[in-house]
Write a protein that holds these residues in place. Structure first.
Motif, mmCIF file in Angstrom:
data_model
loop_
_atom_site.group_PDB
_atom_site.id
_atom_site.type_symbol
_atom_site.label_atom_id
_atom_site.label_comp_id
_atom_site.label_asym_id
_atom_site.label_seq_id
_atom_site.Cartn_x
_atom_site.Cartn_y
_atom_site.Cartn_z
ATOM 1 N N LEU A 284 4.969 37.420 -61.044
ATOM 2 C CA LEU A 284 3.574 37.823 -60.903
ATOM 3 C C LEU A 284 3.031 38.345 -62.224
ATOM 4 C CD1 LEU A 284 3.844 39.915 -57.588
ATOM 5 C CD2 LEU A 284 3.573 37.434 -57.831
ATOM 6 N N ILE A 285 1.830 37.913 -62.575
ATOM 7 C CA ILE A 285 1.108 38.495 -63.697
ATOM 8 C C ILE A 285 -0.146 39.144 -63.128
ATOM 9 C CG2 ILE A 285 0.002 38.096 -65.917
ATOM 10 C CD1 ILE A 285 1.700 35.650 -66.287
ATOM 11 N N VAL A 286 -0.213 40.461 -63.216
ATOM 12 C CA VAL A 286 -1.278 41.246 -62.595
ATOM 13 C C VAL A 286 -2.202 41.779 -63.671
ATOM 14 C CG1 VAL A 286 -1.796 43.302 -61.223
ATOM 15 C CG2 VAL A 286 0.163 41.858 -60.624
ATOM 16 N N ARG A 287 -3.493 41.559 -63.494
ATOM 17 C CA ARG A 287 -4.488 42.085 -64.428
ATOM 18 C C ARG A 287 -4.842 43.521 -64.024
ATOM 19 N NH1 ARG A 287 -8.831 39.609 -67.463
ATOM 20 N NH2 ARG A 287 -8.326 37.634 -66.475
ATOM 21 N N TYR A 288 -4.645 44.438 -64.953
ATOM 22 C CA TYR A 288 -4.930 45.849 -64.697
ATOM 23 C C TYR A 288 -6.135 46.254 -65.528
ATOM 24 C CZ TYR A 288 -4.350 50.950 -64.703
ATOM 25 O OH TYR A 288 -4.555 52.301 -64.588
ATOM 26 N N PHE A 304 5.601 41.232 -63.360
ATOM 27 C CA PHE A 304 6.602 41.583 -62.355
ATOM 28 C C PHE A 304 7.485 40.362 -62.127
ATOM 29 C CE2 PHE A 304 2.957 44.271 -61.671
ATOM 30 C CZ PHE A 304 3.490 45.523 -61.379
ATOM 31 N N LEU A 305 8.734 40.439 -62.549
ATOM 32 C CA LEU A 305 9.672 39.327 -62.396
ATOM 33 C C LEU A 305 10.260 39.339 -60.988
ATOM 34 C CD1 LEU A 305 11.567 39.517 -65.807
ATOM 35 C CD2 LEU A 305 9.616 38.062 -65.199
ATOM 36 N N GLY A 306 10.219 38.167 -60.342
ATOM 37 C CA GLY A 306 10.782 38.066 -59.002
ATOM 38 C C GLY A 306 12.301 38.046 -59.031
ATOM 39 N N ARG A 307 12.906 38.550 -57.979
ATOM 40 C CA ARG A 307 14.366 38.505 -57.837
ATOM 41 C C ARG A 307 14.687 38.282 -56.358
ATOM 42 N NH1 ARG A 307 13.254 44.033 -57.717
ATOM 43 N NH2 ARG A 307 14.439 45.200 -56.136
ATOM 44 N N ILE A 308 15.879 37.737 -56.108
ATOM 45 C CA ILE A 308 16.336 37.469 -54.751
ATOM 46 C C ILE A 308 17.439 38.455 -54.412
ATOM 47 C CG2 ILE A 308 17.310 35.777 -53.173
ATOM 48 C CD1 ILE A 308 14.527 35.072 -54.130
ATOM 49 N N ASN A 310 19.796 39.379 -51.124
ATOM 50 C CA ASN A 310 20.190 38.985 -49.758
ATOM 51 C C ASN A 310 19.213 37.979 -49.154
ATOM 52 O OD1 ASN A 310 22.492 40.695 -49.694
ATOM 53 N ND2 ASN A 310 21.193 42.444 -49.137
ATOM 54 N N GLY A 311 18.807 37.025 -49.980
ATOM 55 C CA GLY A 311 17.918 35.972 -49.522
ATOM 56 C C GLY A 311 16.469 36.353 -49.406
ATOM 57 N N VAL A 312 16.103 37.563 -49.845
ATOM 58 C CA VAL A 312 14.734 38.046 -49.730
ATOM 59 C C VAL A 312 14.108 38.138 -51.118
ATOM 60 C CG1 VAL A 312 13.246 39.924 -48.951
ATOM 61 C CG2 VAL A 312 15.294 39.322 -47.641
ATOM 62 N N LEU A 313 12.879 37.631 -51.266
ATOM 63 C CA LEU A 313 12.159 37.710 -52.532
ATOM 64 C C LEU A 313 11.573 39.107 -52.691
ATOM 65 C CD1 LEU A 313 10.869 36.379 -55.044
ATOM 66 C CD2 LEU A 313 8.984 35.633 -53.562
ATOM 67 N N LEU A 314 11.889 39.752 -53.830
ATOM 68 C CA LEU A 314 11.457 41.127 -54.058
ATOM 69 C C LEU A 314 10.828 41.267 -55.441
ATOM 70 C CD1 LEU A 314 14.583 43.082 -52.692
ATOM 71 C CD2 LEU A 314 12.396 42.696 -51.519
ATOM 72 N N TYR A 315 9.941 42.276 -55.555
ATOM 73 C CA TYR A 315 9.348 42.657 -56.830
ATOM 74 C C TYR A 315 9.448 44.174 -56.971
ATOM 75 C CZ TYR A 315 7.355 37.964 -56.623
ATOM 76 O OH TYR A 315 7.196 36.607 -56.538
ATOM 77 N N SER A 316 9.564 44.637 -58.214
ATOM 78 C CA SER A 316 9.658 46.072 -58.465
ATOM 79 C C SER A 316 8.290 46.727 -58.349
ATOM 80 C CB SER A 316 10.233 46.334 -59.861
ATOM 81 O OG SER A 316 11.526 45.775 -59.986
ATOM 82 N N ALA A 317 8.310 48.044 -58.150
ATOM 83 C CA ALA A 317 7.068 48.803 -58.076
ATOM 84 C C ALA A 317 6.492 49.066 -59.456
ATOM 85 C CB ALA A 317 7.294 50.120 -57.340
ATOM 86 N N THR A 318 7.322 48.958 -60.493
ATOM 87 C CA THR A 318 6.870 49.144 -61.875
ATOM 88 C C THR A 318 7.035 47.828 -62.625
ATOM 89 O OG1 THR A 318 9.074 49.914 -62.537
ATOM 90 C CG2 THR A 318 7.444 51.591 -61.897
ATOM 91 N N PRO A 319 6.127 47.508 -63.537
ATOM 92 C CA PRO A 319 6.189 46.222 -64.225
ATOM 93 C C PRO A 319 7.402 46.106 -65.135
ATOM 94 C CG PRO A 319 4.467 47.595 -65.176
ATOM 95 C CD PRO A 319 4.951 48.314 -63.961
ATOM 96 N N ASP A 320 7.924 44.886 -65.251
ATOM 97 C CA ASP A 320 9.027 44.607 -66.178
ATOM 98 C C ASP A 320 8.531 44.522 -67.610
ATOM 99 O OD1 ASP A 320 11.471 43.875 -64.301
ATOM 100 O OD2 ASP A 320 9.709 42.902 -63.443
#
Length: 497
Positions: A284-288, A304-308, A310-320
């Motif tokens: 995700l690229i989010v415009r702030y 925000f870089l996606g990661r898998i 346990n088979g679930v797509l997740l994103y962090s609460a803080t930007p990478d």
């Protein structure tokens, strides 16, 4: 000792200030019997040769479509077709089919295609839309098509008030309709309502190598997963750990009927959903946007870089990563410049403080910054840009119109690396060749003298002769000399000597 020293200094100065080499372009120009009003397109509409597609207006105020072809030696252009476009056509786009390409046109309730063999328009589809005007004042260049399932054939996408119509193209050329209950955006005013299409994103959110349809809601994503030439009718909802809004801040109407107050405004919207680091997971690229007033505005982009897990797509609460430039961002792009299969970020921005405004009023121009950010081996973007260039944005107080510089990233020499093409004033193009090094581009530029339009958006880039090198197509608008509006110029990229 003095004379040899002076000689050495003179030699160094002469070398460092030597004239830039010329870009190896072959220049062609063509005058038409009508005023060109739209971008020059190219496509294989008739045979294996590429035709140039020009749209404009004749002296009788009729809209004109004309086709041009290169001669065998690519040293001349000749017109091969011309037809009057019906007045009720609202928009057009270029559709790829198994037989070649077609120029398609949208009316308030149908899609038509132009057939060069008969020099006529034929109805392809019946389709309602949010565009109800049967007597449009102008012909829009609208994105009507997209190869959603990546089979080399374009689908047609038409937004209606209560749904979006997806016409999936089969190998036989037929279109199968799928309608999803996605409502148009609506803005209510005291005495009017304005409808527009919602922002559609296409990205693989289910890890099956198929782009899915993604809609942004407040703090969540709604995903229609792609199956075989259709989307699943039942969407999946992804809750995000960040507050990303579906509407831009200026589209939000508060309880008093006014737009949001720009004092101490903090607001996030989705810029892109794409795989930045080539790990087959959508990022995700989010415009702030953060403002403390009309002239105190700052835009940054949170990655925000996606990661898998346990088979679930997740994103962090803080930007990478946080990509930031001074001033107001006016353009944002991602592109793989150096063929490492990771995307670079290109930001174009303006600093519009009080001092800059005063200087711009005196000079009639303002500096526009072009910054390129490269991802490192750890998947993070540098805080400082790898490349930073300045171009001039011109404007006229008397006409109330502003120009735009030329800022293009394409491969002009066929080496697989993207080159940076910038305008330098109104009569010079500068080309910074791509390099696999961290700085991304050569420090010294090549140049080419040519009359440029004041609006750099009238400069289009296409590989017209299919030789692997991008070419430059220049047309002119109402800010330019009126004698130029019925002609266009082509700069064919040639091998470096």
């Amino acid at each position: 000792m003095i004379k040899p020293l002076l000689f050495i200094l003179t030699l160094i100065f002469s070398f460092s200030c030597g004239a830039a080499k010329e870009i190896p372009f072959q220049q062609l120009s063509l005058k038409t019997d009508f005023k060109i009003t739209h971008p020059i397109d190219s496509g294989k509409l008739i045979n294996d040769k590429d035709q140039l597609i020009a749209i404009g207006e004749n002296q009788q105020k009729q809209r004109i479509l004309a086709l041009f072809e290169f001669t065998e030696s690519f040293n001349q252009l000749q017109q091969i077709q011309q037809v009057v476009i019906p007045a009720n056509f609202q928009a057009y786009d270029l559709l790829t089919t198994k037989q070649g390409q077609q120029v398609i046109f949208q009316t308030h309730n149908a899609i038509y295609a132009y057939l060069p063999a008969t020099n006529k328009f034929v109805k392809r589809l019946d389709c309602q839309s949010i565009y109800l005007d049967q007597h449009p004042q102008f012909l829009a260049k609208r994105q009507l098509v997209k190869d959603i399932n990546q089979d080399g054939l374009d689908e047609i996408i038409i937004a209606d008030f209560k749904q979006i119509n997806f016409f999936w193209q089969s190998a036989s050329g037929k279109f199968n309709l799928q309608q999803l209950p996605i409502r148009a955006k609506v803005r209510i005013r005291d005495d009017a309502a304005t409808y527009s299409q919602v922002n559609l994103f296409f990205a693989d959110m289910t890890q099956d190598q198929r782009p899915d349809l993604v809609l942004v809601e407040n703090g969540a994503l709604t995903v229609y997963s792609q199956q075989e030439a259709q989307f699943n009718d039942t969407p999946i909802r992804f809750q995000l750990p960040i507050d990303v809004r579906a509407l831009e801040w200026w589209e939000v109407t508060e309880s008093d009927g006014q737009t949001m107050d720009q004092h101490n405004l903090q607001y996030r919207t989705m810029g892109q959903i794409t795989d930045l680091n080539n790990d087959q997971i959508a990022d995700l690229i989010v415009r702030y946007s953060q403002t403390a007033g009309v002239l105190d505005r700052e835009n940054s982009f949170e990655v925000f870089l996606g990661r898998i897990d346990n088979g679930v797509l997740l994103y962090s609460a803080t930007p990478d990563s946080l990509i930031k430039t001074e001033g107001t961002t006016i353009d944002f792009k991602t592109v793989d410049i150096d063929q490492d299969k990771r995307l670079e970020v290109i930001l174009t921005s303006l600093d519009i403080g009080i001092s800059q405004i005063i200087g711009a009023l005196l000079s009639g121009s303002i500096d526009q910054d072009v910054a390129v950010f490269k991802m490192d081996e750890q998947g993070r973007f540098n805080k400082k840009p790898n490349t930073n260039k300045e171009v001039d944005l011109k404007f006229s107080l008397s006409s109330g119109k502003s120009g735009a510089p030329v800022v293009v990233l394409e491969d002009f020499d066929g080496d697989g690396l993207k080159d940076l093409l910038l305008s330098d004033g109104e009569k010079t193009l500068r080309l910074y060749s791509g390099t696999p090094q961290d700085r991304l581009f050569e420090r010294r530029s090549l140049k080419y003298k040519v009359v440029l339009p004041k609006d750099g958006n009238l400069v289009d880039i296409k590989d017209l002769n299919q030789d692997g090198r991008q070419d430059v197509v220049i047309r002119y608008g109402r800010q330019d000399d009126q004698q130029l509006t019925n002609q266009f110029m082509i700069l064919l990229s040639k091998p470096a000597s």
